[in-house]
Design an enzyme around this catalytic site. Structure first.
Site, mmCIF file in Angstrom:
data_model
loop_
_atom_site.group_PDB
_atom_site.id
_atom_site.type_symbol
_atom_site.label_atom_id
_atom_site.label_comp_id
_atom_site.label_asym_id
_atom_site.label_seq_id
_atom_site.Cartn_x
_atom_site.Cartn_y
_atom_site.Cartn_z
ATOM 1 N N ASP A 123 0.609 -0.655 0.552
ATOM 2 C CA ASP A 123 -0.314 0.106 -0.391
ATOM 3 C C ASP A 123 0.947 0.841 0.097
ATOM 4 O O ASP A 123 0.317 1.766 1.027
ATOM 5 C CB ASP A 123 -0.470 0.154 1.202
ATOM 6 C CG ASP A 123 -1.977 1.353 1.445
ATOM 7 O OD1 ASP A 123 -1.967 1.666 0.448
ATOM 8 O OD2 ASP A 123 -2.435 1.613 2.401
ATOM 9 N N VAL A 129 -5.250 0.090 0.481
ATOM 10 C CA VAL A 129 -5.451 -1.194 0.259
ATOM 11 C C VAL A 129 -4.415 -1.221 -1.142
ATOM 12 O O VAL A 129 -3.658 -0.623 -1.130
ATOM 13 C CB VAL A 129 -6.378 -0.223 -1.052
ATOM 14 C CG1 VAL A 129 -6.508 -1.379 -2.333
ATOM 15 C CG2 VAL A 129 -7.470 -0.177 -0.647
ATOM 16 N N CYS A 647 0.510 13.666 39.428
ATOM 17 C CA CYS A 647 2.096 12.314 39.740
ATOM 18 C C CYS A 647 1.506 11.458 39.989
ATOM 19 O O CYS A 647 1.458 9.778 39.507
ATOM 20 C CB CYS A 647 2.054 12.779 40.549
ATOM 21 S SG CYS A 647 3.734 14.951 40.563
#
Length: 665
Positions: A123, A129, A647
């Site tokens: 592709d 495709v 944190c």
């Protein structure tokens, strides 16, 4: 790619050759001529196209053989064919040689051709495709008009009972695993059989063997088999030629991410090999190549929508957990709690992991980067996150020591920015480091190299070693401006804090108490007057503001920001025994950002008319922009252990809609 080759003729004999559509065959008629030959004529089959090339000038040849040409050292033939042969050696070119006066050939040479079509396809135009024989498939270019195939590192785990990522072995256990791979098709067309001795071979280089793997799916009578044919110890695979028009489907997986010494590009080749004689090596007569780029690991900034919020359940954070849950319920994301049996007393989930993702035209999925910190949460990413369509990657130093700066509170990413005309559509990675020439702490090289090698979010090094913990999330955060694509940088500011406190003192609130209602802390009666009169604290925070301003200048330069893009949030720090900074009160910039909802550490600032003046000030800065501020009490569960809300939480976000291959690094 090898698109031209030479075939040598011999008078009085027949030469067989396999021709691959789209290539040229060259042959030297002069060297093949018998003694006494002066001219030559040509005959060829209907689907063969022949040109006589003399001194660089080409002349097309008719099929009937009536035309004559003078023999000369500069005369060659260029042969092509228009379609695949239906039978082996069924197409031909005949060269008749003549002496000076004769009309009858004194000898001839024959070229018997078998035309086949070979194309290794991927592709390359990035539309999901596999197209046929894209001319750009052997190169890779960036940008919206760029070409070149993309490969995902197969770093998720489709099969729950396996201990490691799918890319760590040479087996495929399900069709779902194939969906993570990129398709590659070998297309062939030709007669039922090739002349004896020819082979078609797929192969990779030794340098790519630990970076790419290829599987082939067989369909025997009793179900499918997934066969590993290339990668690691396997450098080549002989492909069976089936005749007629055939498409062989292969599945390609990435084995490792771009890194120091590896650009991310890998090549796969197919060659047609020709047999000469026993004990003589096969000779390549045609090669087709495709190039893949392995998709980079991409971080997600605060402006992207949240998907999941992660937080640890501890013995002492019940109220914090409840407040985070209430905040998450206001958004469209889910809360995921890491319980004590898994966190084993480690509350710093931001420091252990960083969420990101990988993407190709056919698929994408989240990938967690595991820090070399390896606290008691070290098993969490593999046990709880790694799974189907959820990948895992880590980098650990072999010889460097791990410091606090290797925790991922020290790893952030900006929203998309433009700097001096250069666009960073995926933002820029931000990491904390030591002051230049100071010889202080720095994020380990193996992690820095990994982040830089991804290319799409060029890292910026900030100065965070002045902090006790040393993380960039202690002095900066990004927030979206609701309803726009814009954002603001929030920065901790000691000067903003002193300015606010002096204003309150001037208004007669100098005796306003901090940490009210917190038992031992409030009994010390820390007031605005005491803070402003503490000369050593004032001097320390003047120094800390210089450290903040150093980072401010770097951020403005490297992210293309102006002062209008920055909002200062009041902060105070106190100096530890190593002359580094730790927050005096909960550090509000260390917040969690969930779209417009902000979970901000509750600062417990001076009470002015029964309201925290720090909270009022921050609300006045952010809420007019459409942001909603929720102040979360983290003082006993996180602040006293040198951390805050950011944190102790982590957020997985949606990926960018922008496709990384459309940018130009």
């Amino acid at each position: 790619m090898l698109r031209e080759r030479t075939v040598r003729l011999q008078y009085g004999s027949r030469v067989e050759a396999v021709y691959v559509l789209g290539t040229y065959l060259w042959t030297d008629v002069y060297s093949a001529a018998p003694a006494g030959a002066q001219t030559f004529s040509l005959k060829h089959s209907e689907h063969v196209w022949v040109e006589v090339v003399r001194d660089g000038e080409a002349e097309e040849v008719a099929t009937n053989g009536k035309q004559r040409w003078l023999l000369s050292p500069s005369t060659t033939l260029r042969v092509t064919m228009s379609q695949a042969s239906t039978e082996a050696s069924s197409d031909k070119v005949t060269v008749n040689y003549y002496d000076e006066e004769g009309s009858i050939p004194i000898d001839q040479a024959g070229l018997f051709l078998t035309a086949i079509e070979i194309s290794l396809d991927v592709d390359a135009d990035r539309d999901g495709v596999v197209e046929k024989n894209n001319p750009k498939k052997a190169s890779w270019t960036w940008g919206p008009e760029g070409q070149g195939a993309i490969l995902l590192v197969n770093c998720d785990r489709e099969t729950p009972w396996l201990p490691k990522e799918d890319c760590r072995d040479e087996k495929v256990y399900s069709k779902e695993d194939l969906k993570d791979m990129s398709q590659m098709i070998l297309r062939t067309k030709g007669p039922d059989r090739l002349p004896a001795g020819y082979e078609i071979v797929l192969y990779i280089s030794m340098s790519d063997s630990d970076k790419v793997g290829v599987f082939y799916v067989e369909n025997p009578f009793f179900g499918q088999r997934y066969i590993h044919i290339l990668g690691r110890r396997k450098l080549y695979h002989v492909v069976k030629y089936t005749g007629g028009s055939a498409e062989l489907l292969f599945f390609v997986e990435g084995l490792c991410f771009p890194d120091e010494g590896f650009s991310g590009l890998v090549s796969i080749h197919v060659s047609l090999l020709e047999y000469m004689a026993q004990d003589i090596p096969l000779t390549p007569i045609f090669t087709d190549t495709v190039i893949f780029r392995i998709a980079p690991w991409i971080m997600t900034p605060n402006i992207l929508p949240p998907v999941s919020v992660f937080v640890c359940c501890m013995k002492d954070n019940y109220l914090f957990l409840k407040e985070v849950k209430n905040l998450v319920e206001k958004t469209n994301c889910e809360l995921k709690v890491c319980f004590q049996y898994l966190n084993r007393g480690d509350r710093w989930i931001q420091d252990e992991i960083e969420f990101g993702y990988i993407e190709a035209p056919h698929k994408g999925f989240p990938v967690v980067l595991d820090s070399p910190r390896d606290g008691n949460l070290k098993d969490f990413p593999v046990k709880e996150l790694l799974g189907p369509d959820f990948g895992y990657v880590t980098r650990e130093p072999l010889f460097e020591s791990v410091t606090s700066l290797d925790s991922f509170g020290n790893l952030e990413v900006s929203p998309p920015v433009t700097v001096n005309g250069k666009t960073y559509p995926l933002g820029r990675i931000l990491i904390g480091s030591s002051f230049p020439l100071s010889g202080g702490r720095r994020m380990t090289k193996v992690v820095r190299d990994f982040l830089k090698a991804q290319q799409v979010q060029a890292p910026v090094e900030l100065y965070s070693d002045w902090l006790t913990v040393g993380h960039v999330d202690e002095f900066m955060s990004f927030v979206p401006i609701p309803g726009t694509k814009k954002f603001l940088l929030l920065m901790a500011s000691t000067s903003a804090c002193y300015k606010l406190f002096r204003e309150k003192q001037k208004d007669g609130h100098g005796e306003a108490i901090m940490f009210k209602g917190l038992g031992g802390m409030s009994s010390k009666r820390i007031t605005i007057n005491k803070i402003l009169s503490n000369e050593s604290l004032v001097q320390e925070n003047l120094y800390f503001q210089r450290c903040l301003d150093w980072n401010r200048d770097i951020l403005k330069k490297e992210l293309g920001l102006t002062e209008q893009d920055i909002i200062d949030l009041p902060a105070l720090f106190k100096m530890d025994e190593d002359h580094r900074a730790r927050a005096f009160f909960p550090n509000m910039v260390n917040m969690i950002v969930l779209d417009k909802d902000l979970g901000i550490p509750k600062p417990f600032g001076p009470q002015v008319e029964e309201e925290c003046c720090l909270e009022m000030h921050v609300r006045g800065l952010l809420e007019p922009l459409g942001l909603e501020c929720t102040f979360i009490d983290d003082i006993s569960a996180y602040h006293k252990f040198l951390g805050e809300v950011h944190c102790g939480t982590n957020v997985r976000r949606k990926p960018f809609t922008f496709k990384w291959w459309h940018m130009v690094p």
